[in-house]
Design an enzyme around this catalytic site. Structure first.
Site, short mmCIF file in Angstrom:
data_model
loop_
_atom_site.label_atom_id
_atom_site.label_comp_id
_atom_site.label_asym_id
_atom_site.label_seq_id
_atom_site.Cartn_x
_atom_site.Cartn_y
_atom_site.Cartn_z
N PRO B 130 34.16 37.15 -27.17
CA PRO B 130 34.69 35.77 -27.28
C PRO B 130 33.57 34.74 -27.44
O PRO B 130 33.72 33.78 -28.20
CB PRO B 130 35.43 35.57 -25.95
CG PRO B 130 35.81 36.95 -25.52
CD PRO B 130 34.65 37.82 -25.95
N TYR B 131 32.47 34.94 -26.75
CA TYR B 131 31.34 34.02 -26.87
C TYR B 131 30.79 34.00 -28.30
O TYR B 131 30.61 32.93 -28.90
CB TYR B 131 30.25 34.42 -25.86
CG TYR B 131 28.97 33.61 -25.98
CD1 TYR B 131 28.93 32.29 -25.56
CD2 TYR B 131 27.81 34.18 -26.49
CE1 TYR B 131 27.76 31.54 -25.66
CE2 TYR B 131 26.64 33.46 -26.60
CZ TYR B 131 26.61 32.14 -26.18
OH TYR B 131 25.45 31.42 -26.29
N TYR B 132 30.56 35.19 -28.85
CA TYR B 132 30.04 35.25 -30.22
C TYR B 132 31.04 34.67 -31.22
O TYR B 132 30.65 34.01 -32.19
CB TYR B 132 29.70 36.70 -30.61
CG TYR B 132 28.43 37.21 -29.97
CD1 TYR B 132 27.21 36.59 -30.23
CD2 TYR B 132 28.45 38.29 -29.12
CE1 TYR B 132 26.04 37.05 -29.65
CE2 TYR B 132 27.28 38.77 -28.53
CZ TYR B 132 26.08 38.14 -28.80
OH TYR B 132 24.92 38.61 -28.22
N LYS B 135 30.78 30.89 -30.99
CA LYS B 135 29.53 30.40 -31.59
C LYS B 135 29.58 30.53 -33.12
O LYS B 135 29.10 29.65 -33.84
CB LYS B 135 28.32 31.16 -31.03
CG LYS B 135 28.10 31.01 -29.52
CD LYS B 135 27.97 29.56 -29.07
CE LYS B 135 26.58 28.98 -29.30
NZ LYS B 135 26.50 27.56 -28.80
#
Lengths: 220, 220
Positions: B130-132, B135
């Site tokens: 989810p972070y990638y 971003k």
């Protein structure tokens, strides 16, 4: 019209599959995630392709390229975590949009969510903000694409067998609180071959109009 | 140059604030979320504005419009849920980008994440997809904007006091596994006034070059 239904195993997707099977205008294929979902569609007489929205864009594109139109009605569902919301409702949708564009599959119908362009609404339903965020950005990608898109944005979905009457508007201010999944499914079929619905974003709930009349009002 | 540091209270943000305070080229303001974060910056001699990335685009725009440049280094952090990743790292970043564009604040430096354009990498670090994803889409919005952007994409951040030597590349294939936050902070200052870094996406790790030399190599 050869139509790929992404998310065909969902409750709306199954209704779309059945309705298309009963129509002479469409040749539906169910894009499903698991082998064990196949028999349901075989019984219906609807073809299947087993692929995952978590796969690479290229793999998804290899499926999409064989169709005249894509209906996107996949959703990670309320039981999974927000990570799956990002993976399916956001990234899965955007991969599908990008690949449809890449392969010249111009017609794309998105089953979205009412109020997903209204950030002030996103926090009003507990735990739903990630879902609205994903739907908002997926729809934005579609609006920025060169595709002949139609975005349907139903309110809370219910399970009645009949579509009933509907209300369709350009903004979510006047919509009611519920709509049968069957109404959404029948609207998908109605808009697919109707070029007047290209480039339209349609918020929808139960209402007073037949689907055809509601569409005529909002797509005039 | 009046610079707004969004996410100034983070570990990279604090280093950027301190370095700017020590420079004659910058007048930094810390965009912080809580009143109790103020004293830290008052002691540093850095001005503050208390606002939230969860607020409306308009509210965020009212802050951004007063600056010459925006540095975005906010992150929801590893301790919060994926819902906050969507709210801060995706939606908060995109609101900031859109508002900078709207108000003609042309210079925008994003502290991103290495490998965030490489979907095959996203699943390799447990729980980081989810972070990638966030971003990736925030950076994509920036690349599609009319802003004079620079995107810095460090690998795993460490806490050494010294920046040390670095490696900067256009693709993540050759980068190492770690980089001091201090190196990222000093790079932010170096790129801000360097028009050769406009429109560049820079993957970075520890390496063999001074920051100025590494920048010259990748932005020639």
């Amino acid at each position: 019209m050869k139509v790929l239904i992404i998310g065909a195993h969902g409750k709306v997707g199954q209704r779309i599959s059945k309705a298309m099977r009963a129509s002479e205008d469409f040749e539906p294929t169910a894009f499903i995630r698991k082998e064990e979902q196949k028999p349901l569609f075989e019984e219906m007489g609807v073809g299947t392709v087993v692929e995952s929205l978590e796969n690479t864009p290229e793999a998804i594109g290899e499926v999409i390229k064989n169709y005249d139109a894509v209906v996107f009605t996949a959703g990670s569902g309320g039981k999974t975590g927000h990570d799956k919301t990002m993976e399916i409702d956001l990234d899965g949708a955007i991969k599908s949009i990008n690949e449809a564009e890449k392969h010249g599959v111009k017609r794309f119908v998105m089953v979205g969510a009412s109020h997903s362009d209204d950030r002030s609404y996103w926090g009003k339903v507990d735990g739903m903000k990630p879902y609205y965020t994903a739907k908002h950005y997926a729809d934005l990608e579609l609006k920025r694409s060169s595709l002949d898109y139609t975005i349907l944005r139903p309110v809370l979905l219910t399970d009645e067998d009949e579509a009933g009457k509907v209300l369709m508007t350009e903004t979510p201010d006047e919509v009611g609180s519920e709509i049968p999944r069957q109404a959404v499914a029948e609207t998908v079929l109605s808009v697919l071959k109707d070029s007047k619905t290209y480039g339209k974003v349609i918020e929808m709930s139960k209402g007073e109009d037949k689907i055809s009349d509601a569409l005529a009002k909002v797509c005039s």
